[in-house]
Design a protein around this motif. Structure first.
Motif, PDB file in Angstrom:
ATOM      1  N   GLN A 146      87.368  -8.415  78.446  1.00  0.00           N
ATOM      2  CA  GLN A 146      88.638  -9.209  77.868  1.00  0.00           C
ATOM      3  C   GLN A 146      87.903 -10.880  78.031  1.00  0.00           C
ATOM      4  OE1 GLN A 146      92.591  -7.937  79.001  1.00  0.00           O
ATOM      5  NE2 GLN A 146      92.876  -8.327  76.883  1.00  0.00           N
ATOM      6  N   GLN A 179      90.742 -16.336  77.318  1.00  0.00           N
ATOM      7  CA  GLN A 179      91.810 -16.632  76.517  1.00  0.00           C
ATOM      8  C   GLN A 179      92.388 -15.630  75.826  1.00  0.00           C
ATOM      9  OE1 GLN A 179      88.416 -17.596  75.906  1.00  0.00           O
ATOM     10  NE2 GLN A 179      88.480 -20.010  76.308  1.00  0.00           N
ATOM     11  N   ASP A 180      92.209 -14.181  75.976  1.00  0.00           N
ATOM     12  CA  ASP A 180      92.805 -13.230  75.545  1.00  0.00           C
ATOM     13  C   ASP A 180      93.979 -12.742  76.541  1.00  0.00           C
ATOM     14  OD1 ASP A 180      91.519 -13.271  73.007  1.00  0.00           O
ATOM     15  OD2 ASP A 180      90.187 -11.656  73.267  1.00  0.00           O
ATOM     16  N   GLU A 211     101.190 -14.474  75.265  1.00  0.00           N
ATOM     17  CA  GLU A 211     101.360 -14.434  73.616  1.00  0.00           C
ATOM     18  C   GLU A 211     101.971 -15.935  73.228  1.00  0.00           C
ATOM     19  OE1 GLU A 211     100.614 -12.642  71.090  1.00  0.00           O
ATOM     20  OE2 GLU A 211      99.593 -11.189  72.389  1.00  0.00           O
ATOM     21  N   SER A 242      98.952 -19.008  73.146  1.00  0.00           N
ATOM     22  CA  SER A 242      97.798 -18.631  72.506  1.00  0.00           C
ATOM     23  C   SER A 242      97.804 -19.157  71.159  1.00  0.00           C
ATOM     24  CB  SER A 242      97.823 -17.069  72.597  1.00  0.00           C
ATOM     25  OG  SER A 242      97.789 -16.527  73.889  1.00  0.00           O
ATOM     26  N   HIS A 243      98.160 -20.441  70.978  1.00  0.00           N
ATOM     27  CA  HIS A 243      98.271 -20.928  69.731  1.00  0.00           C
ATOM     28  C   HIS A 243      97.427 -22.092  69.491  1.00  0.00           C
ATOM     29  CE1 HIS A 243     101.888 -18.650  69.635  1.00  0.00           C
ATOM     30  NE2 HIS A 243     101.776 -18.697  68.216  1.00  0.00           N
ATOM     31  N   CYS A 253      91.262 -22.413  70.774  1.00  0.00           N
ATOM     32  CA  CYS A 253      90.805 -21.097  71.357  1.00  0.00           C
ATOM     33  C   CYS A 253      91.998 -19.969  71.254  1.00  0.00           C
ATOM     34  CB  CYS A 253      90.492 -21.282  72.886  1.00  0.00           C
ATOM     35  SG  CYS A 253      91.616 -22.073  73.841  1.00  0.00           S
ATOM     36  N   ARG A 267      94.153 -16.893  70.112  1.00  0.00           N
ATOM     37  CA  ARG A 267      93.920 -15.699  69.210  1.00  0.00           C
ATOM     38  C   ARG A 267      95.162 -15.738  68.094  1.00  0.00           C
ATOM     39  NH1 ARG A 267      96.032 -14.243  74.164  1.00  0.00           N
ATOM     40  NH2 ARG A 267      97.960 -13.074  74.191  1.00  0.00           N
ATOM     41  N   ASN A 268      96.341 -16.275  68.410  1.00  0.00           N
ATOM     42  CA  ASN A 268      97.480 -16.440  67.485  1.00  0.00           C
ATOM     43  C   ASN A 268      97.186 -17.494  66.586  1.00  0.00           C
ATOM     44  OD1 ASN A 268      98.410 -14.099  68.678  1.00  0.00           O
ATOM     45  ND2 ASN A 268      99.556 -15.246  69.982  1.00  0.00           N
ATOM     46  N   GLN A 290      89.052 -19.920  67.689  1.00  0.00           N
ATOM     47  CA  GLN A 290      89.237 -18.816  68.316  1.00  0.00           C
ATOM     48  C   GLN A 290      87.953 -18.621  69.243  1.00  0.00           C
ATOM     49  OE1 GLN A 290      90.574 -15.279  66.489  1.00  0.00           O
ATOM     50  NE2 GLN A 290      92.435 -16.510  65.616  1.00  0.00           N
ATOM     51  N   LYS A 312      86.148 -17.829  72.480  1.00  0.00           N
ATOM     52  CA  LYS A 312      86.227 -16.766  73.520  1.00  0.00           C
ATOM     53  C   LYS A 312      85.226 -17.047  74.848  1.00  0.00           C
ATOM     54  CE  LYS A 312      88.523 -14.224  70.782  1.00  0.00           C
ATOM     55  NZ  LYS A 312      90.215 -14.019  70.909  1.00  0.00           N
TER      56      LYS A 312
END
Lengths: 153, 153
Positions: free
Chosen positions: B2, B5-6, B10, B13-14, B18, B20-21, B27, B29
């Motif tokens: 993983q 950033q993942d 939640e 994560s905007h 980077c 994912r949302n 994005q 990684k």
């Protein structure tokens, strides 16, 4: 009053941050304000860091493009006559202190102060201000664009 | 494996660089590569500075997001057990030396070296490499995200 970036040559006006010929980009516009320089920019809703705040990469981009634009204008004012094209500058070093989170949803002000002007090198400080609060301070060394960066069309 | 950033929560994560949302963003990684960290990114055709080269703002963004991601992972490895969420870091200071123009059209490699790890502060160096050439070097001070940046949903 023309923006510094609108005086760049046609073939050097594709910068994502400030080029008038880049329809995808930010198209930042910088101007003189007495002996300082100023640009205004309102981030899009998706230019997020943590929700509610502007992401650091955009802040760096705005400081960078306002800085190279200000360097071009400062060098032109110091060394060129009105018949000459302003020189194009690029960034050699960019130092940014992030002092406070930059809030989303308001217009940001970039303010540049020229510290040193030579024909091929301009040193300047740039503040990023949100609703009167300085959220980031940048220090930049800009250098005249080397001829090796010109790609023949 | 993983990406750092993942593992962000939640609601954090905007980030345009980077998260994912954030469907609009880059994005980015980042991963461990032995004791260094690595991320790969291919700029879009419109991420131009001077035609043929990548604009400095994107370079700053990539260094910034790879840096805060690496700081999070380094602090988690040093101070957290596997049941704990990695801490989220933000940038306090970012210094970038632009050493050579970064060419468009190829995958860029970001490589991070952790210099100092404390629970609330990580210092690191990040190189941006294009086809084996180091085009930019970043030095970053990242700090643990202050609780004041959490906006209640």
């Amino acid at each position: 009053m023309q923006a510094f970036q609108d005086l760049y040559p046609e073939d050097l006006s594709h910068c994502y941050g400030c080029g008038r010929n880049n329809p995808h980009g930010h198209q930042l516009k910088s101007y003189w304000d007495d002996d300082e320089t100023i640009a205004l920019f309102t981030p899009k809703s998706f230019h997020t860091a943590i929700p509610g705040f502007v992401y650091g990469g955009l802040i760096a981009s705005l400081i960078d493009c306002h800085g190279t634009g200000s360097a071009s204008a400062a060098a032109a004012r110091a060394f060129c006559d009105s018949s000459q094209e302003p020189p194009r500058f690029v960034t050699a070093a960019l130092n940014i202190d992030y002092l406070a989170p930059t809030p989303m949803g308001i217009e940001l002000e970039l303010r540049g102060v020229i510290r040193e002007i030579k024909p091929k090198k301009v040193v300047l400080d740039i503040s990023l201000i949100a609703a009167g609060v300085t959220c980031a301070k940048g220090h930049m060394v800009a250098v005249k664009m080397p001829a090796s960066m010109m790609i023949e069309a």
